[in-house]
Design a protein around this motif. Structure first.
Motif, PDB file in Angstrom:
ATOM      1  N   HIS A  29     -21.626  43.273 124.961  1.00 57.19           N
ATOM      2  CA  HIS A  29     -21.133  44.888 125.157  1.00 57.19           C
ATOM      3  C   HIS A  29     -20.109  44.852 124.116  1.00 57.19           C
ATOM      4  N   GLY A  30     -19.318  43.613 123.753  1.00 60.19           N
ATOM      5  CA  GLY A  30     -18.196  43.863 122.832  1.00 60.19           C
ATOM      6  C   GLY A  30     -18.661  43.598 121.442  1.00 60.19           C
ATOM      7  N   VAL A  31     -19.990  43.687 121.042  1.00 58.01           N
ATOM      8  CA  VAL A  31     -20.359  43.256 119.753  1.00 58.01           C
ATOM      9  C   VAL A  31     -20.530  44.798 119.042  1.00 58.01           C
ATOM     10  N   ARG A  32     -20.078  44.731 117.662  1.00 56.46           N
ATOM     11  CA  ARG A  32     -20.398  45.753 116.694  1.00 56.46           C
ATOM     12  C   ARG A  32     -21.608  45.824 116.560  1.00 56.46           C
ATOM     13  N   ARG A  33     -22.351  47.323 116.792  1.00 53.84           N
ATOM     14  CA  ARG A  33     -23.732  47.678 116.637  1.00 53.84           C
ATOM     15  C   ARG A  33     -24.348  47.242 115.142  1.00 53.84           C
ATOM     16  N   ALA A  34     -23.402  47.434 114.174  1.00 55.68           N
ATOM     17  CA  ALA A  34     -23.892  47.347 112.821  1.00 55.68           C
ATOM     18  C   ALA A  34     -24.138  45.836 112.479  1.00 55.68           C
ATOM     19  N   SER A  35     -23.414  44.854 113.258  1.00 55.82           N
ATOM     20  CA  SER A  35     -23.608  43.336 113.148  1.00 55.82           C
ATOM     21  C   SER A  35     -24.909  42.827 112.943  1.00 55.82           C
ATOM     22  N   LEU A  36     -26.038  43.703 113.780  1.00 61.26           N
ATOM     23  CA  LEU A  36     -27.164  42.951 114.227  1.00 61.26           C
ATOM     24  C   LEU A  36     -28.126  43.115 113.093  1.00 61.26           C
ATOM     25  N   ARG A  37     -28.686  42.165 112.586  1.00 61.79           N
ATOM     26  CA  ARG A  37     -29.825  42.287 111.772  1.00 61.79           C
ATOM     27  C   ARG A  37     -31.010  41.466 112.206  1.00 61.79           C
ATOM     28  N   PRO A  38     -32.247  41.619 111.716  1.00 63.05           N
ATOM     29  CA  PRO A  38     -33.331  40.864 111.935  1.00 63.05           C
ATOM     30  C   PRO A  38     -33.140  39.404 111.914  1.00 63.05           C
ATOM     31  N   SER A  39     -32.343  38.827 110.800  1.00 64.52           N
ATOM     32  CA  SER A  39     -32.026  37.524 110.522  1.00 64.52           C
ATOM     33  C   SER A  39     -30.880  37.120 111.609  1.00 64.52           C
ATOM     34  N   THR A  40     -30.377  37.837 112.501  1.00 60.55           N
ATOM     35  CA  THR A  40     -29.482  37.223 113.387  1.00 60.55           C
ATOM     36  C   THR A  40     -30.187  36.329 114.356  1.00 60.55           C
ATOM     37  N   PHE A  41     -31.438  36.593 114.850  1.00 61.86           N
ATOM     38  CA  PHE A  41     -32.093  35.613 115.610  1.00 61.86           C
ATOM     39  C   PHE A  41     -33.264  35.184 115.185  1.00 61.86           C
ATOM     40  N   ALA A  42     -33.641  33.738 115.432  1.00 55.83           N
ATOM     41  CA  ALA A  42     -34.799  33.365 115.139  1.00 55.83           C
ATOM     42  C   ALA A  42     -35.503  32.851 116.316  1.00 55.83           C
ATOM     43  N   VAL A  43     -37.104  33.013 116.270  1.00 61.23           N
ATOM     44  CA  VAL A  43     -37.742  32.937 117.401  1.00 61.23           C
ATOM     45  C   VAL A  43     -38.916  31.869 117.279  1.00 61.23           C
ATOM     46  N   HIS A  44     -39.302  31.144 118.220  1.00 61.33           N
ATOM     47  CA  HIS A  44     -40.170  30.102 118.185  1.00 61.33           C
ATOM     48  C   HIS A  44     -41.036  30.290 119.269  1.00 61.33           C
ATOM     49  N   VAL A  45     -42.195  30.114 119.188  1.00 60.08           N
ATOM     50  CA  VAL A  45     -43.186  30.299 120.184  1.00 60.08           C
ATOM     51  C   VAL A  45     -44.119  29.126 120.696  1.00 60.08           C
ATOM     52  N   ARG A  46     -44.654  28.930 121.823  1.00 58.23           N
ATOM     53  CA  ARG A  46     -45.442  27.846 122.232  1.00 58.23           C
ATOM     54  C   ARG A  46     -46.194  28.458 123.214  1.00 58.23           C
ATOM     55  N   ALA A  47     -47.631  28.450 122.693  1.00 58.89           N
ATOM     56  CA  ALA A  47     -48.489  29.035 123.483  1.00 58.89           C
ATOM     57  C   ALA A  47     -49.769  27.930 124.210  1.00 58.89           C
ATOM     58  N   THR A  48     -49.572  28.081 125.424  1.00 57.80           N
ATOM     59  CA  THR A  48     -50.611  27.019 126.239  1.00 57.80           C
ATOM     60  C   THR A  48     -51.672  27.762 126.946  1.00 57.80           C
ATOM     61  N   ASN A  49     -52.682  27.040 126.816  1.00 59.69           N
ATOM     62  CA  ASN A  49     -53.886  27.527 127.478  1.00 59.69           C
ATOM     63  C   ASN A  49     -53.882  27.282 129.056  1.00 59.69           C
ATOM     64  N   PRO A  50     -53.892  28.228 129.842  1.00 53.10           N
ATOM     65  CA  PRO A  50     -53.528  27.944 131.361  1.00 53.10           C
ATOM     66  C   PRO A  50     -54.821  27.243 131.991  1.00 53.10           C
ATOM     67  N   VAL A  51     -55.945  27.185 131.637  1.00 54.88           N
ATOM     68  CA  VAL A  51     -57.442  26.507 131.787  1.00 54.88           C
ATOM     69  C   VAL A  51     -57.219  25.095 131.566  1.00 54.88           C
ATOM     70  N   THR A  52     -57.000  24.881 130.373  1.00 58.80           N
ATOM     71  CA  THR A  52     -57.280  23.448 129.795  1.00 58.80           C
ATOM     72  C   THR A  52     -55.940  22.581 129.919  1.00 58.80           C
ATOM     73  N   GLY A  53     -54.643  23.374 129.905  1.00 64.27           N
ATOM     74  CA  GLY A  53     -53.304  22.848 129.665  1.00 64.27           C
ATOM     75  C   GLY A  53     -52.907  22.494 128.438  1.00 64.27           C
ATOM     76  N   GLU A  54     -53.654  22.446 127.359  1.00 67.02           N
ATOM     77  CA  GLU A  54     -53.404  22.128 126.040  1.00 67.02           C
ATOM     78  C   GLU A  54     -52.483  23.142 125.355  1.00 67.02           C
ATOM     79  N   VAL A  55     -51.794  22.704 124.562  1.00 68.77           N
ATOM     80  CA  VAL A  55     -51.008  23.492 123.659  1.00 68.77           C
ATOM     81  C   VAL A  55     -51.916  24.149 122.576  1.00 68.77           C
ATOM     82  N   ALA A  56     -51.950  25.455 122.603  1.00 70.60           N
ATOM     83  CA  ALA A  56     -52.857  26.299 121.504  1.00 70.60           C
ATOM     84  C   ALA A  56     -52.182  26.131 120.199  1.00 70.60           C
ATOM     85  N   TYR A  57     -50.954  26.470 120.209  1.00 70.06           N
ATOM     86  CA  TYR A  57     -50.125  26.642 119.149  1.00 70.06           C
ATOM     87  C   TYR A  57     -48.633  26.363 119.183  1.00 70.06           C
ATOM     88  N   GLU A  58     -47.935  25.973 118.241  1.00 71.61           N
ATOM     89  CA  GLU A  58     -46.452  26.137 118.531  1.00 71.61           C
ATOM     90  C   GLU A  58     -45.964  26.317 116.930  1.00 71.61           C
TER      91      GLU A  58
END
Length: 126
Positions: A8-37
């Motif tokens: 709430h105290g952050v200036r709205r103009a300071s937010l850019r797409p490069s501000t955050f990085a996202v990493h994903v891990r996908a797991t198959n619930p049937v086999t329990g194997e990691v599909a990709y990361e």
């Protein structure tokens, strides 16, 4: 979506797409194997009227890390993957007094429902 009182105290103009990085891990619930990361591409970042941050990720057909289904040949079906996104602040956000930065990362786990097949029976009135 990221929600925190600290935002709430952050200036709205300071937010850019490069501000955050996202990493994903996908797991198959049937086999329990990691599909990709892998890392995902953040294409946009915006504020909601309630002061929450929404990150837009690259999406579409054949986008790396964008798959939500995996085909399981033993069952002849597509399975909905369990996705675990780790969001890390890569750049500082600016507050009223200058720099503000949150250390560490936030983890959002998207649990997908496991669908089961059940037989439906109808009762006849006597």
């Amino acid at each position: 979506m990221l929600s925190s009182r600290a935002l709430h105290g952050v200036r709205r103009a300071s937010l850019r797409p490069s501000t955050f990085a996202v990493h994903v891990r996908a797991t198959n619930p049937v086999t329990g194997e990691v599909a990709y990361e892998q890392d995902r591409v953040v294409t946009g970042a915006r504020w909601t009227p309630r002061g929450e941050v929404v990150l837009d990720l690259e999406h579409g057909w054949q986008v790396p890390g964008g798959d939500t289904l995996q085909y399981v040949g033993a069952y002849s079906r597509n399975v909905l993957l369990e996705l675990e996104h780790t969001i890390t602040q890569a750049e500082p956000l600016r507050g009223p007094a200058g720099r503000w930065s949150s250390s560490g990362s936030a983890r959002a786990v998207r649990r997908t429902p496991r669908w089961t097949r059940s037989a439906t029976t109808r009762r006849r009135r006597a």
